[in-house]
Design a protein around this motif. Structure first.
Motif, mmCIF file in Angstrom:
data_model
loop_
_atom_site.group_PDB
_atom_site.id
_atom_site.type_symbol
_atom_site.label_atom_id
_atom_site.label_comp_id
_atom_site.label_asym_id
_atom_site.label_seq_id
_atom_site.Cartn_x
_atom_site.Cartn_y
_atom_site.Cartn_z
ATOM 1 N N UNK A 187 -57.179 41.820 -10.303
ATOM 2 C CA UNK A 187 -58.167 42.496 -9.307
ATOM 3 C C UNK A 187 -56.997 42.694 -8.057
ATOM 4 N N UNK A 188 -56.141 41.889 -7.759
ATOM 5 C CA UNK A 188 -55.165 42.454 -6.492
ATOM 6 C C UNK A 188 -54.547 43.650 -6.883
ATOM 7 N N UNK A 189 -54.173 43.797 -7.982
ATOM 8 C CA UNK A 189 -53.329 45.159 -8.335
ATOM 9 C C UNK A 189 -54.048 46.482 -7.710
ATOM 10 N N UNK A 190 -55.434 46.269 -7.581
ATOM 11 C CA UNK A 190 -56.224 47.509 -7.365
ATOM 12 C C UNK A 190 -56.235 47.404 -5.627
ATOM 13 N N UNK A 191 -55.671 46.856 -4.912
ATOM 14 C CA UNK A 191 -55.604 46.705 -3.532
ATOM 15 C C UNK A 191 -54.495 47.672 -3.266
ATOM 16 N N UNK A 192 -54.856 48.675 -2.073
ATOM 17 C CA UNK A 192 -53.991 49.604 -1.637
ATOM 18 C C UNK A 192 -52.743 48.875 -1.200
ATOM 19 N N UNK A 193 -51.543 49.417 -1.733
ATOM 20 C CA UNK A 193 -50.300 48.671 -1.263
ATOM 21 C C UNK A 193 -50.051 48.439 0.039
ATOM 22 N N UNK A 194 -50.605 49.183 1.186
ATOM 23 C CA UNK A 194 -50.320 49.273 2.601
ATOM 24 C C UNK A 194 -51.251 47.892 2.869
ATOM 25 N N UNK A 195 -52.117 47.391 2.412
ATOM 26 C CA UNK A 195 -52.868 46.138 2.978
ATOM 27 C C UNK A 195 -52.257 44.695 2.319
ATOM 28 N N UNK A 196 -51.593 45.127 1.267
ATOM 29 C CA UNK A 196 -51.077 43.887 0.000
ATOM 30 C C UNK A 196 -50.536 42.906 0.978
ATOM 31 N N UNK A 197 -49.495 43.109 1.828
ATOM 32 C CA UNK A 197 -48.744 42.153 2.462
ATOM 33 C C UNK A 197 -50.025 41.128 3.635
ATOM 34 N N UNK A 198 -50.789 42.241 4.268
ATOM 35 C CA UNK A 198 -51.791 41.672 5.248
ATOM 36 C C UNK A 198 -52.679 40.427 4.464
#
Ligand code: ZN
Length: 241
Positions: free
Chosen positions: A173-184
């Protein structure tokens, strides 16, 4: 900035991520409880075993007293028969009556001593009964412990399998997160786990109860990235909201 109109984040994805984080938290709690349950089960055996040891120590002490008294009894009996032999060879009436007095005194002492030995025997009988009960309790505890450990281990296996599955689902599911928010997202979920995400109910963050302004709610309705101004959680609207 708590509302970022440039970043779109699907509520459905956040709902899924939050559900998976909650499942993980629950499964980890179950997993961590197992060693505590095993320890508690083993503590019951230790207590039962200590009880057996304590009773055995009492029995040993009582037997020592008993042996000592029986030894004294035998020594005195030997002395009586010795004195009785001397009686036959007494050189005077005075010696004869002195020997008789000694024999009478020793016989009297041995009567008292015999009663005492009987009392100690009764005491040992009582101790033996208690020991039998304590040993049966210990055997039951050991048997129950084996059953409990078996159940805990079987449950643990299921929990571990679920953990592996849910961890896989979360990664997916986390792979679907936009890369710009992944760090936060990673930072806050690593630090706070399931508390890093929160549904909004009654216009409030369900993690910290912070009331949210219309601007935040509007942002959520438009699927913008919205974080709680108080606890920083990633916010989302519930499926029926
Ligand atoms: Zn909050």
């Amino acid at each position: 900035m708590a509302v970022d109109t440039k970043i779109q984040l699907s509520a459905e994805l956040l709902r899924t991520l939050h559900r998976l984080h909650r499942q993980l938290a629950d499964l980890r709690t179950q997993r961590d409880r197992a060693p505590i349950q095993i320890k508690a089960s083993q503590a019951r055996i230790s207590a039962a075993s200590a009880e057996v040891d304590a009773i055995k120590a009492k029995k040993k002490a009582a037997k020592m007293v008993c042996d000592q008294k029986e030894l004294q009894l035998k020594e005195r009996e030997a002395r009586i028969s010795d004195l009785e032999t001397k009686l036959n060879t007494a050189a005077s009436n005075r010696e004869f009556s002195t020997l008789q007095e000694q024999i009478a005194a020793d016989k009297k002492a041995n009567e008292v001593q015999s009663d005492e030995v009987l009392e100690v025997f009764e005491l040992i009988d009582g101790i033996n009964e208690k020991l039998a009960v304590a040993e049966a309790t210990l055997a039951n505890e050991q048997e129950d412990n084996n059953l409990r450990i078996g159940e805990i281990e079987a449950r643990q296996k299921v929990v571990q399998e679920s953990l592996d599955r849910v961890e896989g689902e979360l990664l997916q599911a986390e792979t679907e997160l936009p890369s710009v928010v992944k760090g936060d997202y990673k930072r806050i979920t690593d630090a706070k786990g399931e508390e890093g995400l929160a549904a909004v109910e009654d216009e409030s963050c369900t993690a910290c109860n912070q009331r949210l302004t219309t601007q935040f709610i509007e942002g959520l309705r438009m699927s913008n990235l919205v974080r709680c101004p108080n606890c920083d959680a990633f916010l989302y609207l519930p499926a029926n909201g």
